[in-house]
Design an enzyme around this catalytic site. Structure first.
Site, PDB file in Angstrom:
ATOM      1  CD  GLU A   1      -2.693  -1.541   0.394  1.00  0.00           C
ATOM      2  OE1 GLU A   1      -2.779  -0.834  -1.153  1.00  0.00           O
ATOM      3  OE2 GLU A   1      -3.323  -2.714  -0.198  1.00  0.00           O
TER       4      GLU A   1
ATOM      5  CE1 TYR B   1      -3.347  -5.285  -6.383  1.00  0.00           C
ATOM      6  CE2 TYR B   1      -4.552  -6.423  -8.049  1.00  0.00           C
ATOM      7  CZ  TYR B   1      -4.535  -5.260  -6.769  1.00  0.00           C
ATOM      8  OH  TYR B   1      -5.198  -4.560  -7.092  1.00  0.00           O
TER       9      TYR B   1
END
Length: 551
Positions: free
Chosen positions: A340, A414
């Site tokens: 993150e 991803y």
């Protein structure tokens, strides 16, 4: 962050499309009028440039409501008298004013169209004040479905947070809910019960104790910020801090955690300065020194809210204690802190204009996990990790979604996107140049919204290599290239199949244990060989498959 596994404009890449070759496999979803209103730059959006928000709200945990106003400052680009502001059902806009005059508005699903009475002259800086109220959608499984999480901590105190990537910021506050136009700066004022602390983006400017016993927290964001990056976090927080000595000087790092988790956080959050050191090395300075860095505990897994990164990984290494790569390297760091926070560079600094290009956020950030490992454990560890993550690739649909309808592509953005970048680094074969490209991206597109083509063009130009067909193959198709080869009559033949037209990616192979580079195309190529030269091994750093055609 999105889940790891997971009028339509088809993606054009450099003058040709995989769809024309029958490979694109776009979703057959039928998009609606509401999808277009949300996902396109409508006439009612295009004529004004967003400058400033003052989001001034009251959060009422008992009623699970949010009410207040958003003051929207903008510059007139072309004269027009209709403005689109987005707020999703069941939230309601109750009043809109400009220059003290109440304005008329009409609702069309999740879009409100405001009729302006003042003349909108080019270059004028104007404001509208949008008042609103309601019970915003509750997040059932945040952050993947999005909304507001209304939870309690183990002591029975309210523990509340927002998360809205994909779903949109308009799920809980009125705004210009399209990623192409970021607000330049913002004041966030949040009123909450007096026994709680509220944390948002930017720096805390003041806390006001109200006469009714509540408190209003005022946070100022001095840098451009995307809509979904704006957040509210409310809980029985305690705060600790440190100063990181970074590339641009002192960076204030503040941590907000539930009272009972302070000791755990002080240990686990040691990954933050390690992350900053690694990522400033690879990507350049942290992009928001003026707004500080914060890590805030929330009642869900976590998200990349700008300068207010949220954390809910249970104070464990890995992804909730698991290694997504299956190699062991994923347990060397706290996944949520590293992943993150990586988004501060790729998502918050460099932001997609259209969610169809979300790979710009997620592929680079997934790849950043391996770069973190490389910085501390070396290239072999990094390669093992990114290759290990291939097991999560589904090849269910293309990574690039449909444009102008708020449609993201496959969750393969991803692991598959990270492996594409890893391969490109092999092909460039110059670590200093690769690092300069990563840092150059963040400098060239500093605080900007971008398209996939801009990122692709930059990499092509800076590397000196035309990766057009590599991007097309891995971003717009679900097919994995096959390195097909055969031995016949004293020759070694090879080519690419299962790929876009004229696919020409170089590949590193071992022929009888000797490493060499080949430049296959979709046409057969051949070299003289001996009967002994029959062992072919494609380098594991390349996400391809192989096929030996036996005579």
């Amino acid at each position: 962050m999105k889940k790891y596994f997971g009028g339509v404009c088809i993606a054009f890449l450099f003058g040709f499309t995989a769809n024309a070759q029958g490979l694109l496999n776009k979703s057959e979803t039928i998009f609606t009028h509401q999808d277009t209103l949300r996902g396109s730059i409508t006439k009612e959006r295009a004529w004004w440039d967003l400058k400033y928000y003052h989001l001034d709200i009251k959060v009422s945990p008992k009623e699970r409501t949010i009410s207040g106003s958003n003051t929207i400052r903008y510059t007139v680009l072309t004269p027009y008298d209709k403005m689109q502001i987005d707020l999703q059902e069941p939230m309601q806009i109750t009043k809109v004013t400009q220059d003290g005059k109440e304005l008329q508005f009409k609702r069309d699903g999740n879009a409100f169209f405001i009729t302006l009475t003042e003349k909108q002259k080019v270059g004028d800086i104007k404001e509208v004040i949008v008042s609103f109220t309601g019970k915003p959608r509750e997040a059932v499984k945040a952050p993947w479905d999005g909304g507001i999480s209304w939870k309690k901590d183990k002591n029975g105190k309210d523990f509340i947070a927002s998360s809205c990537q994909g779903l949109g910021a308009s799920v809980w506050w009125p705004n210009k809910d399209h990623m192409y136009d970021e607000v330049e700066n913002m004041l966030i004022s949040v009123n909450v019960p007096g026994d709680l602390t509220e944390v948002s983006n930017g720096r805390l400017k003041s806390v006001k104790k109200e006469k009714d016993g509540t408190k209003t927290f005022n946070w100022y964001v001095s840098n451009p910020i995307n809509n979904y990056g704006v957040n509210i976090n409310i809980g029985d927080y305690v705060n600790f801090s440190e100063v990181y000595k970074g590339e641009k000087g002192d960076l204030d790092c503040n941590y907000y955690v539930l009272r009972d988790n302070l000791a755990l956080a002080k240990e686990q959050f040691k990954d933050v300065p390690k992350m900053l050191k690694a990522f400033e090395n690879w990507f350049g300075p942290y992009p928001f020194y003026e707004d500080s860095y914060k890590l805030v505990e929330v009642p869900y897994l976590g998200m990349e809210h700008q300068s207010s990164v949220t954390y809910g990984n249970g104070y464990k290494n890995g992804y909730l204690g698991r290694d997504l790569s299956g190699t062991g390297w994923g347990l060397k760091f706290d996944f949520i802190i590293i992943h993150e926070s990586g988004h501060e560079w790729f998502a918050n600094n460099i932001t997609y204009k259209d969610i169809a290009d979300m790979w710009i956020h997620e592929s680079f950030t997934n790849y950043s996990e391996s770069l973190f490992l490389e910085y501390y454990y070396g290239k072999d560890a990094a390669a093992e990790y990114v290759i290990g993550c291939r097991k999560g690739i589904q090849n269910d649909k293309p990574i690039i979604g449909n444009y102008d309808v708020n449609n993201e592509g496959s969750g393969d953005m991803y692991p598959k996107g990270a492996n594409m970048l890893h391969m490109m680094r092999q092909i460039i074969n110059d670590d200093a140049k690769w690092k300069s490209i990563l840092r150059g991206l963040n400098k060239t597109f500093y605080h900007q919204t971008v398209t996939s083509k801009q990122i692709e063009d930059y990499i092509n130009t800076q590397s000196g290599i035309n990766f057009n067909r590599v991007f097309a193959q891995y971003l717009t198709t679900t097919k994995i290239p096959v390195f097909e080869y055969m031995f016949k009559n004293g020759t070694f033949g090879y080519h690419w199949t299962n790929c876009v037209s004229k696919f020409d990616m170089p590949v590193r192979v071992k022929l009888n244990g000797v490493e060499t580079w080949l430049k296959p195309t979709t046409e057969w190529q051949s070299e003289k060989t001996t009967n002994e030269d029959r062992k072919v091994e494609v380098d594991k750093d390349f996400y391809v498959t192989t096929s030996n055609i036996v005579e």
